[in-house]
Design a protein around this motif. Structure first.
Motif, PDB file in Angstrom:
ATOM      1  N   ILE A  75      11.645   1.623  -4.280  1.00  0.00           N
ATOM      2  CA  ILE A  75      12.697   1.544  -4.936  1.00  0.00           C
ATOM      3  C   ILE A  75      13.987   2.233  -4.757  1.00  0.00           C
ATOM      4  CG2 ILE A  75      11.534   0.104  -6.613  1.00  0.00           C
ATOM      5  CD1 ILE A  75      11.919   2.316  -8.660  1.00  0.00           C
ATOM      6  N   THR A  76      13.949   3.495  -4.007  1.00  0.00           N
ATOM      7  CA  THR A  76      15.077   4.135  -3.691  1.00  0.00           C
ATOM      8  C   THR A  76      16.091   3.557  -2.647  1.00  0.00           C
ATOM      9  OG1 THR A  76      13.947   5.370  -1.936  1.00  0.00           O
ATOM     10  CG2 THR A  76      13.798   6.379  -3.970  1.00  0.00           C
ATOM     11  N   ASP A  77      15.556   2.800  -2.198  1.00  0.00           N
ATOM     12  CA  ASP A  77      16.429   1.864  -1.297  1.00  0.00           C
ATOM     13  C   ASP A  77      16.475   0.372  -1.442  1.00  0.00           C
ATOM     14  OD1 ASP A  77      18.412   2.328   0.882  1.00  0.00           O
ATOM     15  OD2 ASP A  77      16.970   1.733   2.317  1.00  0.00           O
ATOM     16  N   HIS A  78      15.764  -0.008  -2.357  1.00  0.00           N
ATOM     17  CA  HIS A  78      15.596  -1.391  -2.691  1.00  0.00           C
ATOM     18  C   HIS A  78      15.588  -1.824  -4.159  1.00  0.00           C
ATOM     19  CE1 HIS A  78      13.850  -0.936   1.432  1.00  0.00           C
ATOM     20  NE2 HIS A  78      14.499  -2.045   1.459  1.00  0.00           N
ATOM     21  N   PRO A  79      16.374  -1.205  -5.074  1.00  0.00           N
ATOM     22  CA  PRO A  79      16.473  -1.292  -6.541  1.00  0.00           C
ATOM     23  C   PRO A  79      15.959  -2.482  -7.106  1.00  0.00           C
ATOM     24  CG  PRO A  79      18.735  -1.007  -5.868  1.00  0.00           C
ATOM     25  CD  PRO A  79      17.827  -1.000  -4.585  1.00  0.00           C
ATOM     26  N   ASP A  80      16.249  -3.712  -6.565  1.00  0.00           N
ATOM     27  CA  ASP A  80      16.082  -4.901  -7.296  1.00  0.00           C
ATOM     28  C   ASP A  80      14.857  -5.524  -6.739  1.00  0.00           C
ATOM     29  OD1 ASP A  80      18.403  -4.845  -8.305  1.00  0.00           O
ATOM     30  OD2 ASP A  80      19.677  -5.939  -6.711  1.00  0.00           O
ATOM     31  N   GLN A  81      13.876  -4.831  -5.944  1.00  0.00           N
ATOM     32  CA  GLN A  81      12.654  -5.341  -5.790  1.00  0.00           C
ATOM     33  C   GLN A  81      11.517  -4.173  -6.002  1.00  0.00           C
ATOM     34  OE1 GLN A  81      13.698  -6.098  -1.651  1.00  0.00           O
ATOM     35  NE2 GLN A  81      13.366  -8.289  -1.800  1.00  0.00           N
ATOM     36  N   TRP A  82      10.518  -4.822  -6.069  1.00  0.00           N
ATOM     37  CA  TRP A  82       9.178  -3.770  -6.507  1.00  0.00           C
ATOM     38  C   TRP A  82       8.041  -4.460  -5.643  1.00  0.00           C
ATOM     39  CZ3 TRP A  82       8.495  -3.366 -12.586  1.00  0.00           C
ATOM     40  CH2 TRP A  82       9.251  -2.715 -13.084  1.00  0.00           C
ATOM     41  N   GLY A  83       7.072  -3.382  -5.823  1.00  0.00           N
ATOM     42  CA  GLY A  83       5.790  -3.929  -4.794  1.00  0.00           C
ATOM     43  C   GLY A  83       4.563  -4.153  -5.954  1.00  0.00           C
ATOM     44  N   VAL A  84       3.624  -5.002  -5.226  1.00  0.00           N
ATOM     45  CA  VAL A  84       2.479  -5.262  -6.017  1.00  0.00           C
ATOM     46  C   VAL A  84       1.373  -4.688  -5.095  1.00  0.00           C
ATOM     47  CG1 VAL A  84       0.838  -7.097  -6.727  1.00  0.00           C
ATOM     48  CG2 VAL A  84       3.319  -7.179  -7.045  1.00  0.00           C
ATOM     49  N   THR A  85       0.660  -3.849  -5.540  1.00  0.00           N
ATOM     50  CA  THR A  85      -0.305  -2.913  -4.643  1.00  0.00           C
ATOM     51  C   THR A  85      -1.252  -3.954  -4.013  1.00  0.00           C
ATOM     52  OG1 THR A  85      -0.175  -1.089  -6.211  1.00  0.00           O
ATOM     53  CG2 THR A  85      -1.715  -1.067  -4.418  1.00  0.00           C
ATOM     54  N   MET A  86      -1.515  -4.134  -2.639  1.00  0.00           N
ATOM     55  CA  MET A  86      -2.252  -4.949  -2.113  1.00  0.00           C
ATOM     56  C   MET A  86      -3.559  -4.138  -1.786  1.00  0.00           C
ATOM     57  SD  MET A  86       0.424  -6.938   0.220  1.00  0.00           S
ATOM     58  CE  MET A  86      -0.797  -7.743   1.267  1.00  0.00           C
ATOM     59  N   GLU A  87      -3.411  -2.697  -1.196  1.00  0.00           N
ATOM     60  CA  GLU A  87      -4.436  -1.853  -0.861  1.00  0.00           C
ATOM     61  C   GLU A  87      -3.918  -0.483  -1.198  1.00  0.00           C
ATOM     62  OE1 GLU A  87      -7.328  -1.541   3.042  1.00  0.00           O
ATOM     63  OE2 GLU A  87      -5.089  -1.687   3.428  1.00  0.00           O
ATOM     64  N   LEU A  88      -4.924   0.422  -1.475  1.00  0.00           N
ATOM     65  CA  LEU A  88      -4.680   1.735  -1.912  1.00  0.00           C
ATOM     66  C   LEU A  88      -5.877   2.536  -1.499  1.00  0.00           C
ATOM     67  CD1 LEU A  88      -2.894   4.028  -3.282  1.00  0.00           C
ATOM     68  CD2 LEU A  88      -3.891   3.605  -5.479  1.00  0.00           C
ATOM     69  N   LYS A  89      -5.597   3.534  -0.458  1.00  0.00           N
ATOM     70  CA  LYS A  89      -6.740   4.230   0.085  1.00  0.00           C
ATOM     71  C   LYS A  89      -6.474   5.522  -0.277  1.00  0.00           C
ATOM     72  CE  LYS A  89      -6.481   1.953   4.402  1.00  0.00           C
ATOM     73  NZ  LYS A  89      -6.534   2.031   5.942  1.00  0.00           N
ATOM     74  N   LEU A  90      -7.323   6.481  -0.995  1.00  0.00           N
ATOM     75  CA  LEU A  90      -7.228   7.859  -1.236  1.00  0.00           C
ATOM     76  C   LEU A  90      -8.143   8.729  -0.537  1.00  0.00           C
ATOM     77  CD1 LEU A  90      -6.811   6.034  -4.321  1.00  0.00           C
ATOM     78  CD2 LEU A  90      -5.650   8.165  -4.643  1.00  0.00           C
ATOM     79  N   ARG A  91      -7.862   9.955  -0.252  1.00  0.00           N
ATOM     80  CA  ARG A  91      -8.790  11.056   0.109  1.00  0.00           C
ATOM     81  C   ARG A  91      -8.764  12.220  -0.918  1.00  0.00           C
ATOM     82  NH1 ARG A  91      -9.849  13.964   5.908  1.00  0.00           N
ATOM     83  NH2 ARG A  91     -11.559  15.133   4.986  1.00  0.00           N
ATOM     84  N   TYR A  92      -9.827  12.543  -1.586  1.00  0.00           N
ATOM     85  CA  TYR A  92      -9.598  13.682  -2.392  1.00  0.00           C
ATOM     86  C   TYR A  92     -10.228  14.853  -1.622  1.00  0.00           C
ATOM     87  CZ  TYR A  92      -9.574   9.648  -5.815  1.00  0.00           C
ATOM     88  OH  TYR A  92      -9.123   8.899  -6.378  1.00  0.00           O
TER      89      TYR A  92
END
Length: 168
Positions: A75-92
């Motif tokens: 949103i820093t460059d697209h203030p009128d749009q958001w994202g809905v998370t499709m995939e999130l991969k994490l490494r602890y």
């Protein structure tokens, strides 16, 4: 050489990650630079309510912070749009302490007509990387996201009046 301007992103009072009216919330602050679209720094200090093992941040809370940070980088460059998370991969990578000020740096790595991707690192103040993440989001206008989830049909942003930390 032009000087960049740092400022806080807005917050929502009930949000788990950034809200002050959510008793279980992280009260995270998100700082962006005018000259760095697609990048944001999230700052927070986890409390005992956010722990799993004694003195350690719960992995699901770390995931929420990473997810929010990458989304906010968009949103820093697209203030009128958001994202809905499709995939999130994490490494602890390392245990993440509670009661210590932490930062999460999120960066957008790819934008298409319908999706965006990003990465982030959750770090201790000494630079130790505790968690890394990559995510893919579907781009949607904020009013559509909120309208599908609520009868209110709007989302209230509030200014985050906290001082902007130096050096972000």
């Amino acid at each position: 050489m032009a000087c960049s301007h740092l400022h806080n992103q807005p917050i929502n009072d009930e949000c788990f990650v950034c809200g002050f009216d959510n008793p279980a919330g992280l009260e995270a602050q998100f700082v962006e630079r005018d000259d760095a679209p697609g990048r944001v720094v999230g700052l927070f200090t986890p409390k005992p309510i956010h722990q799993s093992y004694p003195g350690r941040l719960h992995g699901g809370v770390a995931a929420a912070m990473c997810d929010e940070t990458i989304g906010r980088a968009f949103i820093t460059d697209h203030p009128d749009q958001w994202g809905v998370t499709m995939e999130l991969k994490l490494r602890y990578r390392k245990p993440t302490p509670i009661g210590e000020s932490l930062e999460v740096v999120g960066v957008i790595t790819k934008v298409t007509r319908r999706t965006f991707e990003g990465t982030c690192e959750l770090r201790r103040q000494d630079g130790t990387v505790c968690v890394t993440a990559e995510a893919t989001y579907m781009i949607l206008p904020v009013e559509r996201i909120v309208g599908e989830c609520s009868d209110e049909g709007s989302y209230v942003w509030e200014d985050d009046g906290r001082p902007v930390p130096a050096g972000e």
